[in-house]
Design a protein around this motif. Sequence first.
Motif, mmCIF file in Angstrom:
data_model
loop_
_atom_site.group_PDB
_atom_site.id
_atom_site.type_symbol
_atom_site.label_atom_id
_atom_site.label_comp_id
_atom_site.label_asym_id
_atom_site.label_seq_id
_atom_site.Cartn_x
_atom_site.Cartn_y
_atom_site.Cartn_z
ATOM 1 N N ASP A 1 0.821 -1.214 0.000
ATOM 2 C CA ASP A 1 0.000 0.000 0.000
ATOM 3 C C ASP A 1 0.857 1.268 0.000
ATOM 4 O O ASP A 1 0.486 2.271 -0.622
ATOM 5 C CB ASP A 1 -0.936 0.012 1.209
ATOM 6 C CG ASP A 1 -2.049 -1.017 1.103
ATOM 7 O OD1 ASP A 1 -2.326 -1.476 -0.021
ATOM 8 O OD2 ASP A 1 -2.631 -1.368 2.146
ATOM 9 N N ARG A 2 1.980 1.223 0.701
ATOM 10 C CA ARG A 2 2.835 2.404 0.759
ATOM 11 C C ARG A 2 3.445 2.709 -0.614
ATOM 12 O O ARG A 2 3.526 3.867 -1.023
ATOM 13 C CB ARG A 2 3.944 2.185 1.796
ATOM 14 C CG ARG A 2 4.967 3.295 1.885
ATOM 15 C CD ARG A 2 4.354 4.638 2.231
ATOM 16 N NE ARG A 2 5.392 5.652 2.347
ATOM 17 C CZ ARG A 2 5.182 6.959 2.200
ATOM 18 N NH1 ARG A 2 3.964 7.406 1.946
ATOM 19 N NH2 ARG A 2 6.174 7.808 2.318
ATOM 20 N N GLU B 1 0.764 4.305 -2.651
ATOM 21 C CA GLU B 1 0.561 5.705 -2.258
ATOM 22 C C GLU B 1 1.590 6.621 -2.911
ATOM 23 O O GLU B 1 1.258 7.728 -3.351
ATOM 24 C CB GLU B 1 0.654 5.836 -0.736
ATOM 25 C CG GLU B 1 -0.526 5.250 0.015
ATOM 26 C CD GLU B 1 -0.304 5.289 1.520
ATOM 27 O OE1 GLU B 1 0.682 5.936 1.956
ATOM 28 O OE2 GLU B 1 -1.089 4.663 2.253
ATOM 29 N N GLN C 1 0.641 6.899 -6.716
ATOM 30 C CA GLN C 1 -0.582 7.672 -6.950
ATOM 31 C C GLN C 1 -0.474 9.111 -6.455
ATOM 32 O O GLN C 1 -1.149 10.002 -6.979
ATOM 33 C CB GLN C 1 -1.768 6.978 -6.279
ATOM 34 C CG GLN C 1 -2.131 5.640 -6.912
ATOM 35 C CD GLN C 1 -3.325 4.979 -6.253
ATOM 36 O OE1 GLN C 1 -3.601 5.192 -5.064
ATOM 37 N NE2 GLN C 1 -4.056 4.175 -7.012
ATOM 38 N N GLY C 2 0.389 9.340 -5.465
ATOM 39 C CA GLY C 2 0.509 10.691 -4.911
ATOM 40 C C GLY C 2 1.479 11.590 -5.644
ATOM 41 O O GLY C 2 1.544 12.798 -5.362
#
Length: 282
Positions: free
Chosen positions: A128-129, A132, A135-136
């Motif tokens: 997930d990191r 992130e 996507q960020g």
Amino acid sequence: MGRVLEDGKLDAEFVDWSSTLLSTRPHHKADLPFALFEFPNFIDDTAYEALVSEYPSAEHAWLEKHYRLDTKIDISSNGPNFEPILDRSPIWRSFVDHVCSETFRRDVMTFCWPVLQDYAARDLIANDRVLEVVQGASNAQDGIDRFVDVLETNLNFSIMRPGDLNAPHSDSMPKVVALLFYMPTPDWRAEYGGRTMFYRVPEGYQSRPWHRETVGNRVMEPFVQAFVKEVPIGHAAAFERNHLAMFVKSKNSFHAVAPIRGPQGVERRTFLYTLKLRDSLT
């Protein structure tokens, strides 16, 4: 590549490693659901031979690794026995300093950035990191900068001997990129094996018992035979001198090494380079 000293050794102070940046090397991409690249003749031949000649030998403090089916001996940059090798070998110190540099790490992530964007679009990023960060990011440069800030380098000298194997697995969750630098001994023969097999996992694999019963993203022993029967090998990376295989971890980046065949004394030698999330971020 560098200056040769009177004793015939390469002067490590004058080695230019810039030609080993991934962006400068010819390569080919395997036809797999995840990203695997191979780079033949990765290092200038003189420098490669210098590294091979000082690859750790039996006298060094190898750590026996036994995890379920997997067996090998290993010297990790996370342990106390790695630095003494570099202290005794200027050429390895020079190479390790290069691959640990921000320049090299940034080049790796620049090469891999389009892959990670594709993974995000196809829901293949396992951590997930990592998702992130992808996507960020406002643009490619921002994403590469973010990864350079949060990733750390792990290095391993690794040897597999006759009978040793590496069962199917997709690698640990914090890992982002793995580079496998193959350094076979001069007497290595193709019939000994050693190739890294990368699997073409079928659709719907998440429901298969071998996928549900994994520990550390490794197929558990009772399910290995079912995995091998159901999942075809999509590509086998060539275990050859001065050959580099690199893959970007995904949810389905399963790979393995079959038991090494050959007489006692045969060694499958690999230098592993991985970029993974720092522990504080996982």
